[in-house]
Design a protein around this motif. Structure first.
Motif, PDB file in Angstrom:
ATOM      1  N   VAL A   1      26.595  49.503  52.318  1.00 43.39           N
ATOM      2  CA  VAL A   1      27.908  49.781  52.904  1.00 43.39           C
ATOM      3  C   VAL A   1      28.892  48.690  52.483  1.00 43.39           C
ATOM      4  N   LEU A   2      30.078  49.106  52.029  1.00 43.60           N
ATOM      5  CA  LEU A   2      31.143  48.166  51.689  1.00 43.60           C
ATOM      6  C   LEU A   2      32.368  48.456  52.559  1.00 43.60           C
ATOM      7  N   ILE A   3      32.930  47.403  53.170  1.00 44.07           N
ATOM      8  CA  ILE A   3      34.142  47.507  53.968  1.00 44.07           C
ATOM      9  C   ILE A   3      35.226  46.730  53.233  1.00 44.07           C
ATOM     10  N   LEU A   4      36.277  47.422  52.772  1.00 45.29           N
ATOM     11  CA  LEU A   4      37.316  46.818  51.949  1.00 45.29           C
ATOM     12  C   LEU A   4      38.664  46.921  52.664  1.00 45.29           C
ATOM     13  N   ASP A   5      39.242  45.781  53.010  1.00 49.88           N
ATOM     14  CA  ASP A   5      40.505  45.756  53.745  1.00 49.88           C
ATOM     15  C   ASP A   5      41.639  45.395  52.779  1.00 49.88           C
ATOM     16  N   GLU A   6      42.494  46.353  52.467  1.00 54.29           N
ATOM     17  CA  GLU A   6      43.632  46.162  51.559  1.00 54.29           C
ATOM     18  C   GLU A   6      43.185  45.494  50.249  1.00 54.29           C
ATOM     19  N   PRO A   7      42.280  46.102  49.496  1.00 50.57           N
ATOM     20  CA  PRO A   7      41.697  45.421  48.332  1.00 50.57           C
ATOM     21  C   PRO A   7      42.644  45.195  47.163  1.00 50.57           C
ATOM     22  N   THR A   8      43.798  45.871  47.126  1.00 53.78           N
ATOM     23  CA  THR A   8      44.710  45.693  45.982  1.00 53.78           C
ATOM     24  C   THR A   8      46.035  45.050  46.372  1.00 53.78           C
ATOM     25  N   VAL A   9      46.138  44.529  47.594  1.00 57.14           N
ATOM     26  CA  VAL A   9      47.407  43.957  48.045  1.00 57.14           C
ATOM     27  C   VAL A   9      47.791  42.771  47.154  1.00 57.14           C
ATOM     28  N   GLY A  10      49.045  42.765  46.705  1.00 64.53           N
ATOM     29  CA  GLY A  10      49.557  41.659  45.915  1.00 64.53           C
ATOM     30  C   GLY A  10      49.204  41.688  44.440  1.00 64.53           C
ATOM     31  N   LEU A  11      48.512  42.719  43.982  1.00 62.55           N
ATOM     32  CA  LEU A  11      48.115  42.781  42.569  1.00 62.55           C
ATOM     33  C   LEU A  11      49.190  43.486  41.748  1.00 62.55           C
ATOM     34  N   ASP A  12      49.218  43.183  40.435  1.00 63.39           N
ATOM     35  CA  ASP A  12      50.165  43.876  39.564  1.00 63.39           C
ATOM     36  C   ASP A  12      49.600  45.255  39.200  1.00 63.39           C
ATOM     37  N   PRO A  13      50.417  46.141  38.630  1.00 65.62           N
ATOM     38  CA  PRO A  13      49.967  47.524  38.369  1.00 65.62           C
ATOM     39  C   PRO A  13      48.681  47.621  37.554  1.00 65.62           C
ATOM     40  N   GLN A  14      48.543  46.779  36.523  1.00 66.55           N
ATOM     41  CA  GLN A  14      47.329  46.826  35.706  1.00 66.55           C
ATOM     42  C   GLN A  14      46.108  46.404  36.508  1.00 66.55           C
ATOM     43  N   GLN A  15      46.255  45.357  37.335  1.00 61.53           N
ATOM     44  CA  GLN A  15      45.155  44.897  38.173  1.00 61.53           C
ATOM     45  C   GLN A  15      44.768  45.960  39.204  1.00 61.53           C
TER      46      GLN A  15
ATOM     47  N   VAL B   1      34.378  34.453  33.257  1.00 62.88           N
ATOM     48  CA  VAL B   1      35.077  33.369  33.971  1.00 62.88           C
ATOM     49  C   VAL B   1      34.183  32.697  35.011  1.00 62.88           C
ATOM     50  N   LYS B   2      32.883  32.967  35.002  1.00 62.72           N
ATOM     51  CA  LYS B   2      32.023  32.486  36.092  1.00 62.72           C
ATOM     52  C   LYS B   2      31.865  30.966  36.117  1.00 62.72           C
ATOM     53  N   ASP B   3      32.191  30.276  35.023  1.00 63.65           N
ATOM     54  CA  ASP B   3      32.106  28.815  35.011  1.00 63.65           C
ATOM     55  C   ASP B   3      33.466  28.151  35.241  1.00 63.65           C
ATOM     56  N   ARG B   4      34.475  28.952  35.522  1.00 61.91           N
ATOM     57  CA  ARG B   4      35.811  28.405  35.777  1.00 61.91           C
ATOM     58  C   ARG B   4      36.020  28.142  37.263  1.00 61.91           C
ATOM     59  N   ILE B   5      36.928  27.196  37.593  1.00 60.79           N
ATOM     60  CA  ILE B   5      37.258  26.898  38.992  1.00 60.79           C
ATOM     61  C   ILE B   5      38.119  28.034  39.541  1.00 60.79           C
ATOM     62  N   ILE B   6      37.795  28.458  40.741  1.00 57.19           N
ATOM     63  CA  ILE B   6      38.421  29.657  41.316  1.00 57.19           C
ATOM     64  C   ILE B   6      39.935  29.530  41.413  1.00 57.19           C
ATOM     65  N   LYS B   7      40.451  28.343  41.792  1.00 57.43           N
ATOM     66  CA  LYS B   7      41.903  28.210  41.983  1.00 57.43           C
ATOM     67  C   LYS B   7      42.677  28.377  40.679  1.00 57.43           C
ATOM     68  N   ASN B   8      41.997  28.278  39.545  1.00 60.13           N
ATOM     69  CA  ASN B   8      42.663  28.431  38.248  1.00 60.13           C
ATOM     70  C   ASN B   8      42.655  29.878  37.740  1.00 60.13           C
ATOM     71  N   LEU B   9      42.062  30.780  38.519  1.00 55.64           N
ATOM     72  CA  LEU B   9      41.993  32.183  38.118  1.00 55.64           C
ATOM     73  C   LEU B   9      43.234  32.940  38.564  1.00 55.64           C
ATOM     74  N   SER B  10      43.529  34.045  37.893  1.00 59.36           N
ATOM     75  CA  SER B  10      44.607  34.933  38.328  1.00 59.36           C
ATOM     76  C   SER B  10      44.212  35.611  39.630  1.00 59.36           C
ATOM     77  N   LYS B  11      45.211  36.174  40.323  1.00 62.67           N
ATOM     78  CA  LYS B  11      44.928  36.846  41.590  1.00 62.67           C
ATOM     79  C   LYS B  11      43.967  38.016  41.388  1.00 62.67           C
ATOM     80  N   GLY B  12      44.117  38.722  40.264  1.00 63.80           N
ATOM     81  CA  GLY B  12      43.218  39.836  39.993  1.00 63.80           C
ATOM     82  C   GLY B  12      41.772  39.389  39.862  1.00 63.80           C
TER      83      GLY B  12
END
Length: 321
Positions: free
Chosen positions: A152-166, A124-135
């Motif tokens: 080092v990676l700092i991740l704040d609520e990385p799965t909030v709002g995602l569906d179970p599969q995502q 999906v790297k050539d697609r416009i971001i707003k047209n992508l799913s939340k996942g």
């Protein structure tokens, strides 16, 4: 890899952080838990250099983030709760923009392609971001955090709002990233922390109240003891005997597992197995089973936050935090 020492932070007269200290070794995944307003976001913002503290220090791979913020921030990839995306850009143009903004000294095209492969967004790297799913947008946020290959990676609520599969896919990605990165993961989902983290830190009212390996906070290594006891005998007399044992906090009747038997859970402040055997050795009742009950992370979290052993009472209390 990360050393936090004696962090204190005031918002006017409100003390948001009170002498917070912890450390994280290379390759560990830390789950950062706490109720709303406990100080999680403030701590993470100080670690990333977004906020300054009123006292204390943060070192990233030996670099003090206040004394040398540019060098320290190069060691950090940050994914906030809402990924900082430019929705009208394509994925690749956005990543090229972030690559230049971070002043990364790597071959740009090859590095971006590698990051896209790692987080599985090459298709999906050539697609416009707003047209992508939340996942997919969340994965693009991960990609920008990985640019420059920070340790080092700092991740704040990385799965909030995602569906179970995502959520499953993002958790799998975090576990894979944990093989080569040191990660701090903030989440309200205890199941998420249990699934992906090696170490758990719990903060409440601006103070660290638990900083342990996951196995130390759950299972039979937890601070409070819980036993399952099955006895052949009369229920009321058995329950009375258990309640009189020194150290027992609570006895819960679980009914009759088989004819002539009764089953209880016994909560105690210490190991009371030997005391139970001695008490029943003086009676005609037979102990058929006595075994430890594994405490869930939820049980342990609620007990630490509220200071109560009763999970129902603790749940009621924490809902008001």
């Amino acid at each position: 890899m990360i050393k936090v020492r004696n962090l204190t932070k005031f918002y006017v007269k409100n003390k948001a952080l009170d002498d917070v200290s912890f450390s994280l070794n290379e390759g560990e995944i830390l789950g950062f838990l706490g109720p709303n307003g406990a100080g999680k976001s403030t701590t993470m913002n100080i670690i990333t250099g977004y906020l300054s503290s009123d006292a204390g220090t943060v070192e990233i791979d030996g670099i003090n983030i206040l004394e040398n913020p540019t060098a320290a921030k190069k060691k950090i990839g940050y994914l906030p709760e809402i990924p900082p995306l430019y929705n009208d850009m394509t994925v690749v143009k956005y990543l090229e923009f972030m690559f230049r903004l971070k002043k990364i000294r790597l071959p740009m095209k090859e590095h971006i392609n590698s990051v896209c492969d790692k987080v599985k967004i090459s298709d999906v790297k050539d697609r416009i971001i707003k047209n992508l799913s939340k996942g997919y947008r969340q994965r693009v946020g991960f990609a920008q955090a990985l640019l420059g290959d920070p340790p080092v990676l700092i991740l704040d609520e990385p799965t909030v709002g995602l569906d179970p599969q995502q959520i499953i896919e993002i958790r799998r990605l975090i576990r894979d990233l944990g093989k080569k990165h040191t990660i701090i993961l903030s989440s309200h989902l205890l199941s998420e922390v249990q699934a992906v983290c090696d170490k758990i830190l719990i903060i409440n009212n601006g103070r660290i109240v638990a900083d342990e390996l996951k196995t130390s906070l759950t299972g039979t290594g937890a601070a409070s003891e819980k036993l399952s006891v099955i006895v052949e005998g009369r229920r009321q007399q058995v329950m009375s005997l258990l309640q009189k044992i020194d150290g027992v906090v609570k006895v819960t009747d679980l009914g009759e597992p088989e004819k002539g038997c009764c089953e209880f859970t016994v909560d105690s402040r210490r190991d009371v197995r030997r005391l139970i055997f001695r008490a029943f050795a003086k009676t005609d009742f037979n102990i058929l089973q006595i075994s430890p009950v594994e405490l869930s992370l939820e049980d342990t979290y609620l007990r630490i936050i509220t200071g109560k052993n009763d999970t129902k009472e603790a749940t009621a209390d924490v809902s008001n935090l």
